[in-house]
Design a protein around this motif. Structure first.
Motif, PDB file in Angstrom:
ATOM      1  N   VAL A  85     112.430 -18.295  18.797  1.00 32.72           N
ATOM      2  CA  VAL A  85     111.842 -17.091  18.240  1.00 32.72           C
ATOM      3  C   VAL A  85     112.614 -15.954  18.073  1.00 32.72           C
ATOM      4  N   GLN A  86     112.212 -15.250  17.058  1.00 29.16           N
ATOM      5  CA  GLN A  86     113.006 -13.834  16.897  1.00 29.16           C
ATOM      6  C   GLN A  86     111.990 -12.894  16.435  1.00 29.16           C
ATOM      7  N   LEU A  87     111.570 -11.934  17.230  1.00 23.83           N
ATOM      8  CA  LEU A  87     110.271 -11.140  17.125  1.00 23.83           C
ATOM      9  C   LEU A  87     110.721  -9.625  16.903  1.00 23.83           C
ATOM     10  N   VAL A  88     109.974  -8.952  16.010  1.00 25.46           N
ATOM     11  CA  VAL A  88     110.245  -7.795  15.725  1.00 25.46           C
ATOM     12  C   VAL A  88     108.923  -7.096  15.541  1.00 25.46           C
ATOM     13  N   GLU A  89     108.722  -5.923  16.288  1.00 28.17           N
ATOM     14  CA  GLU A  89     107.534  -5.261  16.345  1.00 28.17           C
ATOM     15  C   GLU A  89     107.564  -4.011  15.463  1.00 28.17           C
ATOM     16  N   SER A  90     106.646  -3.467  14.874  1.00 30.52           N
ATOM     17  CA  SER A  90     106.427  -2.282  14.152  1.00 30.52           C
ATOM     18  C   SER A  90     105.027  -1.665  14.169  1.00 30.52           C
ATOM     19  N   GLY A  91     104.900  -0.576  13.741  1.00 32.68           N
ATOM     20  CA  GLY A  91     103.625   0.160  13.663  1.00 32.68           C
ATOM     21  C   GLY A  91     103.189   1.295  14.782  1.00 32.68           C
TER      22      GLY A  91
ATOM     23  N   GLY B  46     109.764  -4.133  21.425  1.00 36.33           N
ATOM     24  CA  GLY B  46     108.728  -3.442  21.873  1.00 36.33           C
ATOM     25  C   GLY B  46     108.603  -2.061  20.475  1.00 36.33           C
ATOM     26  N   THR B  47     107.530  -1.488  20.506  1.00 34.56           N
ATOM     27  CA  THR B  47     107.242  -0.475  19.782  1.00 34.56           C
ATOM     28  C   THR B  47     106.215   0.573  20.510  1.00 34.56           C
ATOM     29  N   GLN B  48     106.466   1.910  20.414  1.00 34.31           N
ATOM     30  CA  GLN B  48     106.253   2.811  21.543  1.00 34.31           C
ATOM     31  C   GLN B  48     104.656   3.400  20.758  1.00 34.31           C
ATOM     32  N   VAL B  49     103.810   3.232  21.610  1.00 31.87           N
ATOM     33  CA  VAL B  49     102.459   3.964  21.086  1.00 31.87           C
ATOM     34  C   VAL B  49     102.276   5.285  22.050  1.00 31.87           C
TER      35      VAL B  49
ATOM     36  N   TYR C 130     104.567  -1.272  23.290  1.00 34.98           N
ATOM     37  CA  TYR C 130     103.823  -2.398  23.162  1.00 34.98           C
ATOM     38  C   TYR C 130     104.771  -3.593  22.638  1.00 34.98           C
ATOM     39  N   TYR C 131     104.860  -4.772  23.429  1.00 25.57           N
ATOM     40  CA  TYR C 131     105.668  -5.880  23.117  1.00 25.57           C
ATOM     41  C   TYR C 131     104.765  -7.151  22.671  1.00 25.57           C
ATOM     42  N   CYS C 132     105.355  -7.957  21.597  1.00 23.19           N
ATOM     43  CA  CYS C 132     104.713  -9.270  21.341  1.00 23.19           C
ATOM     44  C   CYS C 132     105.466 -10.294  21.819  1.00 23.19           C
TER      45      CYS C 132
END
Length: 123
Positions: free
Chosen positions: A2-8, A116-119, A94-96
């Motif tokens: 898996v190669q995961l990239v978060e956004s938003g 990860g993406t910062q909220v 937040y990490y998926c």
């Protein structure tokens, strides 16, 4: 693999909403549970939500039930986290993750993490 990239992620006022996305560039997306986790400063990473695909296979931490909704689009290799009525306590990275198994208490045999993406939720 898996190669995961978060956004938003982003900055939002209390009571606001954000929608996170996580794209997997691997080839086995539909086989895995997809989960969201978060880590606040000075705290351990904690489980937020996970899904295999159906409504009946969606799991949530008690702290986000009724406010967050996890969903996935296998055709797009993407998992989403709709976050409503955000509160300052929701501030975290937040990490998926992709996993072989998940329940309301978390996930096991995690195959990979995103960056990860910062909220950030202001009061």
């Amino acid at each position: 693999q898996v190669q995961l990239v978060e956004s938003g992620g982003g900055l939002v006022q209390a009571g606001g909403s954000l929608r996170l996305s996580c794209v997997d560039s691997g080839r086995a997306f539909s086989r895995y549970f997809m989960g969201w986790f978060r880590q606040a400063p000075g705290k351990e990473r904690e489980f937020v939500a996970a899904t295999l695909g159906s409504v009946s296979s969606a799991y949530y931490a008690d702290s986000v039930k009724g406010r967050y909704t996890i969903s996935r689009d296998n055709a797009k290799n993407t998992v989403y986290l709709q976050m409503n009525n955000l509160q300052p306590a929701d501030t975290a990275i937040y990490y998926c993750a992709a996993a072989n198994g998940c329940s309301g208490r978390g996930c096991s045999l995690i195959k990979g993490w995103g960056q990860g993406t910062q909220v950030t939720v202001s009061s």
